[in-house]
Write a protein that holds these residues in place. Sequence first.
Motif, PDB file in Angstrom:
ATOM      1  N   UNK A  44     -19.158   2.478 -32.567  1.00  0.00           N
ATOM      2  CA  UNK A  44     -19.125   3.917 -32.144  1.00  0.00           C
ATOM      3  C   UNK A  44     -18.748   4.188 -30.558  1.00  0.00           C
ATOM      4  N   UNK A  45     -18.969   3.185 -29.672  1.00  0.00           N
ATOM      5  CA  UNK A  45     -18.675   3.420 -28.227  1.00  0.00           C
ATOM      6  C   UNK A  45     -16.955   3.428 -28.091  1.00  0.00           C
ATOM      7  N   UNK A  46     -16.169   2.956 -29.084  1.00  0.00           N
ATOM      8  CA  UNK A  46     -14.870   2.796 -28.590  1.00  0.00           C
ATOM      9  C   UNK A  46     -14.126   4.204 -29.164  1.00  0.00           C
ATOM     10  N   UNK A  47     -13.413   4.406 -28.383  1.00  0.00           N
ATOM     11  CA  UNK A  47     -12.409   5.718 -28.714  1.00  0.00           C
ATOM     12  C   UNK A  47     -11.657   5.521 -30.034  1.00  0.00           C
ATOM     13  N   UNK A  48     -11.447   6.705 -30.723  1.00  0.00           N
ATOM     14  CA  UNK A  48     -10.759   6.678 -31.677  1.00  0.00           C
ATOM     15  C   UNK A  48      -9.267   7.224 -31.305  1.00  0.00           C
ATOM     16  N   UNK A  49      -8.261   6.598 -31.801  1.00  0.00           N
ATOM     17  CA  UNK A  49      -6.795   6.972 -31.245  1.00  0.00           C
ATOM     18  C   UNK A  49      -6.086   7.024 -32.901  1.00  0.00           C
ATOM     19  N   UNK A  50      -5.289   8.286 -32.700  1.00  0.00           N
ATOM     20  CA  UNK A  50      -4.504   8.285 -33.873  1.00  0.00           C
ATOM     21  C   UNK A  50      -2.958   7.786 -33.316  1.00  0.00           C
TER      22      UNK A  50
END
Length: 551
Positions: A44-50
Amino acid sequence: MEGERLSIYRASRTIKRKENSLYNALRSIYEDSIFVGEIAQLWPELPLIANLRCGLWYSPKFDSNCYFKSTDGHTNNWSFNTSRLNLHVALLAGQRGGCIIIDSTRKGKRFPDSMSKTIPIWTCVLNRSILNYLNKRCGAGIPVEGESNTYDQHSEHTEHVFPDWDRSLHLPSWIPETEKAVIEDRLEDWTKQLEASGADIASLASSLKKPLRPLWISQKTVIWLNEVPEHNSWDFTPLILVSASSSSGNFQHRTTSKFSWNYISGAGDDEESWARGLSPNLYWNHAYDLINLGPDLCNQKVADIVEKDRVYRAQRGHNAPQISVKPSQCSERTGQFSAEEPLDLEIQGIKSNTKSFDDKCKIFWLGSTNVAVGPTRLAADALDVDCLLNCDKESVSICPDEPEAYLHLPIVNSKLDRFSLLKSLPSALSFAKMNLRRGKKLLICCDNGEDISICVSLAILTSLFSDEGSFDDGEFFSRTCITKLEMRRRLIFICKFAINARPSRGNLRQVFNFINGGSVESKTCQESFMPKNIKESSRVGGYASASLRSC
């Protein structure tokens, strides 16, 4: 016999239409988004990138987006494109300890080539450039500050200075060793290209404490939930590449208590062919209603959503072209629309190419140049803007304080008119020069803020700004021969701030032709981006890596 064959052909086409229906696509995306959410919860600490544009459909919320093209990883077409550096991804990964990148593919493969080869090549080249920079700082036999950014002996002294910094190429296990060997032979050249481009390697080196490395996760990946490692426990900065869709076939028939539907792998791809004007943002605002309505009512519900959004934007002066639905030949014969039949979209005034990622667009200021770029729909509400250069086909409803504070140049894509941008650049530069001379803040906008506005700003920065990044009214340009390398440095500087920038090759070609004194008549037969008789400059400037880095 011919009539029977035609009937079989029509029957197969009808089946394919039903399998590719709007509801099937949206339901498939919804099912895959559950898997994406589960993976995101593991770290959950990692950013989600599209990864644009397909990946943007698979989650209601992303921290950022990126643009890694599969074509850069196609077999025998491997490349490292300095026009798509995605440096913001590396910086974000360094700040947050890694990131999760979402994409999908329709081709029946577990991962698209963007994940299996393009991103691994990108991480390896960045790691090597950072290592060379660190070696240079330590003075390990590498040119000192002020000398060329390109080095002939990249690997020398590497293991003596930073033995733990990984500079290897990491590819997934299914890539043949022969293909890996060919890619490895090209890494040094790509590293030199990156270092010569003026990219801000110093910021990367200060942000990334550990080298980048890709990891691959698909729906077939087995993960023991009690053994999930912490992202900071690895000796590298992880780029977790998640392929959202199942790869067990293009179509799978599925049944729920209410509806029967066909699963489509990589349903978010090629949205122009099925989305009917729906964007990812609109979809997730109404996802539960669309899924629960079922296939029979889905098409009408989407039409209502798209039309309400169009009216909402039109009332606020945003670009909101009318979308009309053209019935297919089958519908014209029967006089009815089928709920499962895909309809052709026609947007009045423009092609049907609604950009789903427009929902994430912003106004980006290019350092301290007083120049900004962005989409037309945000222009009317932009803050701290003194003048507007509108490059969209549609006008903007604003009331400028002075008549000379607004200029509308309806520029179209190079696929529609190969010289539209070239013919408009003289007027654009005159407008920019007049306002920048007076210290005005200029916003350049186009339909999506990613292509035409980027190319116009590139022409302005090249023609009116010095190599140090300050406005000089064209003095530097008048005494300098602008080469491909110089243009690339300025484009990289723009992309450092406008992270959504995706300039097309055709428009970049027109900018280069204009900068080098070209006209429409003289360029009619020219097809290549750069003239072969123009040699690349041997001078290594500091446009992006020196003064503009501090903007």
